[in-house]
Scaffold this active site. Structure first.
Site, mmCIF file in Angstrom:
data_model
loop_
_atom_site.group_PDB
_atom_site.id
_atom_site.type_symbol
_atom_site.label_atom_id
_atom_site.label_comp_id
_atom_site.label_asym_id
_atom_site.label_seq_id
_atom_site.Cartn_x
_atom_site.Cartn_y
_atom_site.Cartn_z
ATOM 1 N N ARG A 162 24.393 20.773 0.824
ATOM 2 C CA ARG A 162 24.484 19.509 0.089
ATOM 3 C C ARG A 162 25.359 19.692 -1.143
ATOM 4 N NH1 ARG A 162 18.384 17.268 -0.631
ATOM 5 N NH2 ARG A 162 19.185 16.894 -2.726
ATOM 6 N N ARG A 173 20.363 19.332 -12.202
ATOM 7 C CA ARG A 173 19.157 18.676 -11.661
ATOM 8 C C ARG A 173 17.909 19.230 -12.323
ATOM 9 N NH1 ARG A 173 20.300 20.159 -5.915
ATOM 10 N NH2 ARG A 173 18.295 19.313 -5.284
HETATM 11 P P1 ADP Z 1 15.833 16.840 -4.913
HETATM 12 O O1 ADP Z 1 14.357 16.619 -5.095
HETATM 13 O O2 ADP Z 1 16.162 17.986 -4.022
HETATM 14 O O3 ADP Z 1 16.645 16.799 -6.176
HETATM 15 P P2 ADP Z 1 16.152 14.220 -3.697
HETATM 16 O O4 ADP Z 1 16.549 14.218 -2.278
HETATM 17 O O5 ADP Z 1 14.803 13.729 -4.054
HETATM 18 O O6 ADP Z 1 16.441 15.678 -4.120
HETATM 19 O O7 ADP Z 1 17.197 13.390 -4.580
HETATM 20 C C1 ADP Z 1 18.576 13.626 -4.555
HETATM 21 C C2 ADP Z 1 19.288 12.798 -5.603
HETATM 22 O O8 ADP Z 1 19.077 11.395 -5.348
HETATM 23 C C3 ADP Z 1 18.811 12.984 -7.047
HETATM 24 O O9 ADP Z 1 19.429 14.080 -7.669
HETATM 25 C C4 ADP Z 1 19.234 11.632 -7.673
HETATM 26 O O10 ADP Z 1 20.601 11.568 -7.926
HETATM 27 C C5 ADP Z 1 18.940 10.653 -6.557
HETATM 28 N N1 ADP Z 1 17.552 10.128 -6.648
HETATM 29 C C6 ADP Z 1 16.558 10.300 -5.721
HETATM 30 N N2 ADP Z 1 15.425 9.684 -6.130
HETATM 31 C C7 ADP Z 1 15.695 9.122 -7.330
HETATM 32 C C8 ADP Z 1 14.938 8.372 -8.278
HETATM 33 N N3 ADP Z 1 13.644 8.091 -8.060
HETATM 34 N N4 ADP Z 1 15.542 7.970 -9.418
HETATM 35 C C9 ADP Z 1 16.834 8.238 -9.648
HETATM 36 N N5 ADP Z 1 17.603 8.948 -8.813
HETATM 37 C C10 ADP Z 1 17.063 9.391 -7.670
#
Ligand code: ADP
Ligand code: ZN
Length: 221
Positions: A162, A173
């Site tokens: 990714r 992150r």
């Molecule tokens: P991880 O937990 O591995 O960081 P996710 O798959 O949950 O990955 O999320 C990937 C990306 O999607 C985040 O870094 C963000 O940019 C966006 N994202 C996901 N959920 C949210 C949320 N609730 N609010 C804001 N951004 C989000």
């Protein structure tokens, strides 16, 4: 086990997605992953995907109002009536407050919040090695024998890293998690909903711990 509504909290890479999928299968709860929903939108090139793209690739959060609308629509779907697992949402206090409002309007409440905890060193190690399918999102497991560029076992997709699993994005992150999301631990602790689970160990162990912590039973009924 109908009507169970859970939130999985934890930094990126703690294994929320894996545990959410297991809970979904075992207890027939709807799995709501905002990350997966956004990645689907990105792949399909929808307006939502286009809006989210640069935030996601840089490890930043997608704006609250966008996410809240997405979750609002999702929670109204039929499969959520029997309970759901929120994975990756809420991520800010604003999102948590809006979620409370949304659920109140639906006369529903959150039953428990599980915070999965893993050290930052372990997270960086895991994420920098993580490979996924670019089409179905499948996360490669150690025994799969799959490498970068291989074909997925589940679909015709390609195994990739990714963009947000590159070192700079991972660091960002984790920072964003500290700044914006970690305060949700206190938010839910204050409501008496928080359960902490140690996220180091095999996926089976962590599933077992989560289920025990929640006071659920793995015995067939
Ligand atoms: P991880 O937990 O591995 O960081 P996710 O798959 O949950 O990955 O999320 C990937 C990306 O999607 C985040 O870094 C963000 O940019 C966006 N994202 C996901 N959920 C949210 C949320 N609730 N609010 C804001 N951004 C989000
Ligand atoms: Zn696939």
């Amino acid at each position: 086990m109908s009507g169970t509504r859970l939130i999985l909290l934890g930094a990126p890479g703690v294994g929320k997605g894996t545990q959410a999928k297991r809970l979904e299968e075992f207890f027939h709860l709807a799995h709501i992953s905002t990350g997966d929903m956004l990645r689907d939108a990105l792949r399909e090139g929808t307006p939502l995907g286009l809006e989210a793209k640069s935030f996601m690739e840089n490890g930043e959060l997608v704006p609250d109002d966008v996410i809240i609308n997405l979750v609002k629509e999702r929670l109204q779907k039929e499969d959520c009536k029997e309970g759901f697992i929120l994975d990756g949402f809420p991520r800010t206090v604003m999102q948590a407050e809006k979620l409370d409002e949304l659920l109140e309007g639906m006369t529903q409440v959150i039953d428990a919040v599980v915070s999965i905890q893993v050290s930052n060193d372990e997270i960086v190690e895991r994420l920098s090695k993580r490979l996924v399918c670019n089409a179905c999102g499948y996360v490669v497991m150690p025994g799969d024998g799959l490498e970068l560029g291989d074909g997925c076992n589940k679909c015709s997709g390609e195994i990739i890293r990714r963009k947000d699993d590159e070192p700079d994005s991972i660091r960002r992150r984790l920072e964003v998690y500290e700044e914006k999301t970690s305060s949700l631990i206190r938010y839910y602790e204050g409501r008496g909903l928080l359960q902490v689970v140690d996220g180091v160990g095999s996926m089976d162990d962590i599933f077992q711990r989560t289920v025990e912590t929640l006071g659920l039973s793995l015995e067939p009924v």
